[in-house]
Design a protein around this motif. Structure first.
Motif, mmCIF file in Angstrom:
data_model
loop_
_atom_site.group_PDB
_atom_site.id
_atom_site.type_symbol
_atom_site.label_atom_id
_atom_site.label_comp_id
_atom_site.label_asym_id
_atom_site.label_seq_id
_atom_site.Cartn_x
_atom_site.Cartn_y
_atom_site.Cartn_z
ATOM 1 N N THR A 188 13.932 -26.657 -22.733
ATOM 2 C CA THR A 188 14.754 -25.494 -22.399
ATOM 3 C C THR A 188 15.445 -25.013 -23.662
ATOM 4 O OG1 THR A 188 15.128 -26.347 -20.165
ATOM 5 C CG2 THR A 188 16.630 -24.653 -20.968
ATOM 6 N N PRO A 189 15.148 -23.793 -24.130
ATOM 7 C CA PRO A 189 15.737 -23.334 -25.400
ATOM 8 C C PRO A 189 17.221 -23.051 -25.252
ATOM 9 C CG PRO A 189 14.470 -21.575 -24.391
ATOM 10 C CD PRO A 189 14.240 -22.792 -23.550
ATOM 11 N N PRO A 190 18.012 -23.242 -26.313
ATOM 12 C CA PRO A 190 19.449 -22.932 -26.261
ATOM 13 C C PRO A 190 19.696 -21.446 -26.474
ATOM 14 C CG PRO A 190 18.882 -23.809 -28.400
ATOM 15 C CD PRO A 190 17.609 -23.831 -27.588
ATOM 16 N N LYS A 191 20.954 -21.040 -26.391
ATOM 17 C CA LYS A 191 21.321 -19.654 -26.663
ATOM 18 C C LYS A 191 21.172 -19.370 -28.159
ATOM 19 C CE LYS A 191 24.578 -19.092 -22.842
ATOM 20 N NZ LYS A 191 25.975 -18.747 -22.452
ATOM 21 N N ILE A 192 20.741 -18.144 -28.489
ATOM 22 C CA ILE A 192 20.546 -17.757 -29.877
ATOM 23 C C ILE A 192 21.327 -16.470 -30.160
ATOM 24 C CG2 ILE A 192 18.267 -18.840 -30.018
ATOM 25 C CD1 ILE A 192 17.051 -16.046 -29.745
ATOM 26 N N ILE A 193 21.498 -16.186 -31.450
ATOM 27 C CA ILE A 193 22.187 -14.974 -31.889
ATOM 28 C C ILE A 193 21.145 -13.919 -32.234
ATOM 29 C CG2 ILE A 193 23.873 -14.018 -33.482
ATOM 30 C CD1 ILE A 193 24.946 -16.177 -31.606
ATOM 31 N N CYS A 194 21.292 -12.726 -31.678
ATOM 32 C CA CYS A 194 20.331 -11.652 -31.922
ATOM 33 C C CYS A 194 21.026 -10.310 -31.758
ATOM 34 C CB CYS A 194 19.127 -11.770 -30.979
ATOM 35 S SG CYS A 194 19.565 -11.604 -29.234
ATOM 36 N N VAL A 199 15.307 -8.255 -27.018
ATOM 37 C CA VAL A 199 15.010 -9.155 -25.902
ATOM 38 C C VAL A 199 14.689 -10.521 -26.503
ATOM 39 C CG1 VAL A 199 13.531 -9.600 -23.923
ATOM 40 C CG2 VAL A 199 14.119 -7.240 -24.521
ATOM 41 N N PRO A 200 15.600 -11.466 -26.434
ATOM 42 C CA PRO A 200 15.381 -12.745 -27.137
ATOM 43 C C PRO A 200 14.249 -13.551 -26.521
ATOM 44 C CG PRO A 200 17.336 -12.867 -25.771
ATOM 45 C CD PRO A 200 16.879 -11.447 -25.710
ATOM 46 N N GLN A 201 13.473 -14.170 -27.380
ATOM 47 C CA GLN A 201 12.385 -15.062 -26.975
ATOM 48 C C GLN A 201 12.456 -16.328 -27.811
ATOM 49 O OE1 GLN A 201 8.639 -13.038 -27.210
ATOM 50 N NE2 GLN A 201 9.264 -11.375 -25.853
#
Length: 585
Positions: A188-194, A199-201
């Protein structure tokens, strides 16, 4: 030269305490001047004078008047928090829809096209009740929701007896918990900064078969190296590359643990790191999965001075230390390791050859002495605390303690209009008194499920070496042995089904008994041949390019039989109709 108009400054918030304003007003009633009271309590003098001269009510509030009074909002607050505690909480939108219905039931005027209360009302409601928050709930299985205080009291009483009788209540190094957890290559990927318009992937590894890790630790903070169960049939030593020191493992067809795997873990791996002595037994607490209960395990435990204690069914989410405080951090750290691995090896998948290496660091961190001691304390095992599990943790069980009834949901779903029409009509609103509004929506009793076929329960809880539990295990082992005996199995096998004789009596064909049907006597050849082609099988049927079902018909005037459709123009004989063969027509 043109001058740009500056925007009007926003109205400043109140810079004084409302309670101080009330104190200043009371001081003026005692003879203190308005000028002195305003400086004593740090409130505006003009605001205080407005209250003294009656131009503004002392209880006046800043801003618009709320749609509900404090008492009315308290009822809404109590209902929302109660439903969240028992596992049937409302979303933000549901509260807004219910708020509109509640306002209509109180006879308050609402706009005809207003389907729910506004977002501003909800945010104001949340500020007035700061105890509220929006949170993602934890999934709770229906069977686990039935864990009641009565069940926990019986469990803690039996646990206390075992701890005191064996004199290990003050020996946390003798109290262990064993549990299993499955890991997969897909993390499960963590939260990222974008950017906001992105649309984060996140690239993850392809999902593979599950690898089971059997973990153990005691109340003193000591852990046992992990034991891996890999899917497949052939063991490869490379599976444990990069694993924790002392790790071991084996193979199973599915990658999940079973009775044989769990027995090997206890008798070969666990016992190698947990020395036993004859003075003080070792207590092992674990869930009652069917792979953990067998007569062989009970005999091994008795021979090695080990007490196997089975936790109450469907209660491991509050009673099992590894579930409460260990596997959560373990999975989070494991997902971080998988994320780091994918960044260092772009384009590669995580396979079962990488599982041991990626779980080594999470295992050591999650099963740290601090986490283990805290987990045993939270579950009330060591130090022993019968009330360690709060009422809020088992609040969903309260609706199952009541008599079962049949209930219908009255809560409107999100996006659905209010069921009450013409809300502005006070006469119609009076038909829905506010005192009954929440009583119809509050769940206090569970719905009775449809009765199922009764199956005698096989349930082992508490000390597995008790006489009652040993008798159940012995009976189950005997039943399993009888089922594996070929001779007994052949005796118990039902006889082969006998073909149906339906319809034969109408055709005047003698019904043969099973003994006559299996006899070696020849049947008359006349009954096996067609009166037209004089053969049992129609001529040329082998040359047909498709499968043909041959049907027969008995003449009602003579005892002859004829092939229908092939040797006569009749295709089907209907009930209560006369059939004549070609010779009798």
């Amino acid at each position: 030269m043109f001058r740009v108009a500056e925007p009007q400054p926003k109205k400043q918030r109140l810079l004084y305490d409302r309670e101080n304003l009330q104190r200043a007003y009371e001081a003026t009633l005692g003879g203190v001047s308005a000028y002195r009271a305003s400086r004593m309590f740090a409130v505006p003098e003009t605001t205080l004078r407005d209250r003294i001269k009656g131009r503004v009510d002392v209880e006046a509030k800043v801003g618009h008047e709320t749609i509900f009074t404090i008492e009315e909002e308290k009822k809404l607050y109590d209902h929302v928090t109660y439903m969240a505690e028992i596992g049937f909480g409302y979303t933000k939108k549901s509260v807004q829809y219910m708020g509109r219905d509640y306002a209509e039931s109180l006879g308050k005027t609402m706009k005809p096209d207003q389907k729910c209360l506004s977002d501003n009302w909800f945010y104001g409601f949340s500020k007035r009740w700061p105890e509220l928050k929006s949170s993602k709930p934890q999934k709770l299985d229906l069977s686990r929701a039935k864990t009641s205080r009565e069940t926990l009291n019986k469990y803690y009483d039996e646990l206390f007896n075992v701890l005191t009788e064996n004199k290990i209540i003050d020996k946390p190094q003798k109290i262990f918990n064993i549990d299993e957890s499955g890991v997969n290559s897909e993390h499960t990927p963590p939260k990222i900064i974008c950017k906001k318009d992105t649309v984060p992937q996140n690239i993850t590894s392809a999902r593979s078969s599950t690898v089971t890790i059997i973990a153990a630790g005691n109340a003193a903070g000591q852990s046992v190296p992990p034991y891996y169960v890999f899917p497949g049939q052939r063991w490869n030593d490379e599976f444990l590359n990069g694993a924790c020191p002392g790790s071991a493992g084996e193979m199973s067809k599915s990658g999940w643990s079973n009775t044989s795997v769990f027995l090997n873990y206890l008798t070969k791996h666990f016992i190698a790191y947990v020395p036993t002595d004859s003075e003080h037994p070792t207590l092992i607490l674990y869930d009652g999965h069917r792979s953990h209960i067998s007569l062989t395990l009970a005999e091994w435990a008795k021979a090695n001075n080990v007490i196997l204690f089975v936790l109450p069914p469907h209660s491991s989410h509050v009673t099992q230390p590894l579930d409460v405080g260990i596997f959560g951090p373990f999975k989070n750290i494991y997902y971080q390791e998988c994320q780091h691995f994918m960044k260092l090896n772009p384009g590669l998948n995580i396979t079962k050859y990488n599982i041991a290496q990626l779980t080594a660091k999470p295992y050591l961190k999650a099963l740290s002495p601090e986490n283990l001691i805290s987990a045993f304390k939270k579950t009330g095992i060591s130090p022993y605390n019968k009330l360690a599990i709060s009422d809020s943790q088992i609040a969903p069980s309260t609706i199952f303690d009541q008599p079962d009834i049949t209930m219908e949901s009255t809560t409107p779903s999100e996006g659905t209009p209010n069921l009450m029409q013409n809300a502005g009509d006070a006469k119609q609103a009076s038909e829905y008194p506010a005192v009954d509004f929440f009583s119809k929506k509050t769940i206090t009793q569970a719905v009775k499920p449809k009765p199922k076929r009764f199956v005698p329960p096989f349930k082992v809880t508490g000390n597995m070496m008790d006489e009652k539990n040993v008798q159940q295990l012995t009976a189950a082992a005997h039943t399993s042995a009888v089922a594996r005996d070929p001779e007994v199995k052949e005796k118990d096998t039902q006889k082969a089904p006998i073909p149906s004789t339906s319809g034969l009596s109408k055709q005047q064909v003698p019904i043969l008994s099973p003994e006559d049907a299996n006899s070696d006597e020849d049947i008359e050849t006349d009954s096996e041949s067609c009166c037209v082609c004089n053969s049992f099988e129609p001529a040329g049927i082998d040359n047909f390019p498709y499968i043909t079902l041959v049907t027969w018909g008995k003449c009602d005037k003579c005892p002859h039989w004829t092939h229908l459709k092939l040797c006569t123009h009749v295709r089907v004989i209907r009930r209560d109709t006369e059939f004549l063969c070609p010779h009798c027509e």
